[in-house]
Scaffold this motif. Structure first.
Motif: not given
Length: 380
Positions: A12-37
């Motif tokens: 998540s921090y890397g994406a934000l640093a690269a300029g990502v400004r939109f995220f759409a997702g659906y919670p699913i383990t073991p990736s959920t912390e990316i969406a939470e962040t």
């Protein structure tokens, strides 16, 4: 800045640093912390986070936001990655920049939630139908997850293509102290823009010299047509066999001509190696330790760690096969990347597979035992 963070957080921090400004997702383990962040941080940076009703809608939302000019990310795991395949193919055909983080878990179907695996290697390349190019990257540490996510966003933007972060539960849930780079130290590739003002002559899919089109963002005054059908330079569908071949060729060539830049790997103790391990992602961490232990016992073994999974680095493997007597490929699956290693080695040396798919990660001793058998000419 030194910060303790999880692999998923680093994504998540890397994406934000690269300029990502939109995220759409659906919670699913073991990736959920990316969406939470992303849900926590995006609004503070003027971005948008949307939890969609399912994985298919999530993929559609990020593609729409990308067409409107945002750098985008979505994150998922096995079952969700399967659901995203149709729109990944659409993004390939329509040349829409998007990054998909797939934190792999045991499958098939819903499999074993939150259990580590590397079973989506071939799906990342061939999950969506038809002939298409793809870029897939696999980090092995928290810091590298940050760096590789920045790289993924840059590649998506530069080549206007889907880029898949082939993470796994090991790296996704790993916690390490990392030195987060300063903003000025991060290289960011901007959204490509048309080289002409809006006019009737503008054709959105006219390729630039690097074979990538400079498609205008929606809402900028340009006439743009986007479709998953094979289309000519205007973006409108074409049934021409000539156009069809030209488009499919270009979708491949825009990646192929940049292979030397896209294909990243690291080699360890290969100077005197008679045997080698080829590994990637979380498994490479264990393989590295096993290699060191085997060398302490006198076995001349080295390791090549693939960071870029797709496009596959045929040249690195071919050169490796020229230098060593045998290659061991440990994977948390039933046997996937090993087939590419066998193909690229062209029979120049023996290629052995060590698979595990029972929800447990490799221990260093398991890989070391396989190394010793390989070095002594035994069968794994």
């Amino acid at each position: 800045m030194i910060k303790l963070m999880q692999g998923n957080e680093a994504c998540s921090y890397g994406a934000l640093a690269a300029g990502v400004r939109f995220f759409a997702g659906y919670p699913i383990t073991p990736s959920t912390e990316i969406a939470e962040t992303m849900a926590k941080l995006l609004p503070k940076m003027g971005g948008k986070f949307v939890q969609m009703e399912d994985e298919i809608a999530s993929m559609g939302a990020v593609l729409g936001a990308s067409l409107a000019g945002d750098k985008v990310l979505t994150a998922t795991s096995g079952p969700g990655f399967s659901l995203k395949q149709e729109l990944i193919g659409y993004a390939c055909a329509a040349e829409i920049p998007v990054v998909i983080a797939n934190v792999q878990r045991v499958g098939p179907s819903t499999g074993q939630p939150t259990s580590p695996a590397q079973g989506d290697i071939m799906q990342a390349r061939w999950g969506t139908h038809g002939d298409h190019s793809i870029i897939a990257l696999s980090p092995w540490s928290v810091r590298e997850t940050f760096d590789v996510t920045v790289m993924a966003v840059n590649y998506a933007e530069r080549f206007r293509t889907p880029v898949i972060l082939l993470m796994d539960e090991i790296v996704g849930h790993l916690r390490e102290n990392i030195d987060v780079p300063e903003k000025d130290d991060i290289e960011i590739y901007p959204r490509r823009q048309p080289k002409m003002a809006p006019s009737p002559e503008y054709k959105a899919y006219t390729p630039d010299t690097d074979l990538v089109p400079n498609i205008a963002d929606f809402g900028k005054g340009y006439h743009i047509h986007v479709t998953g059908l094979i289309h000519d330079e205007t973006g409108f569908p074409s049934g021409s066999p000539i156009v069809t071949k030209e488009v499919i060729d270009r979708l491949h060539k825009k990646i192929d001509i940049a292979r030397d830049e896209i294909c990243h790997y690291e080699a360890y103790n290969m100077e005197d190696a008679q045997y080698a391990i080829v590994s990637y992602g979380g498994t490479a961490r264990t393989a590295y330790e096993a290699m060191l232990e085997a060398r302490k016992k006198g076995y001349k073994v080295g390791m090549v760690r693939l960071i870029t999974i797709w496009p596959f680095d045929d040249k690195v493997i071919a050169d490796l096969a020229d230098k060593v007597d045998a290659i061991l490929v440990p994977e948390l699956n039933y046997g996937q990347l090993v087939h590419e290693v066998q193909r690229a080695s062209e029979g120049k040396c023996k290629v052995e597979f060590l698979g595990k798919y029972d929800t447990q990660i490799f221990t260093p001793a398991e890989i070391e035992t396989a190394i010793i058998k390989m070095c002594e000419g035994g069968n794994n």
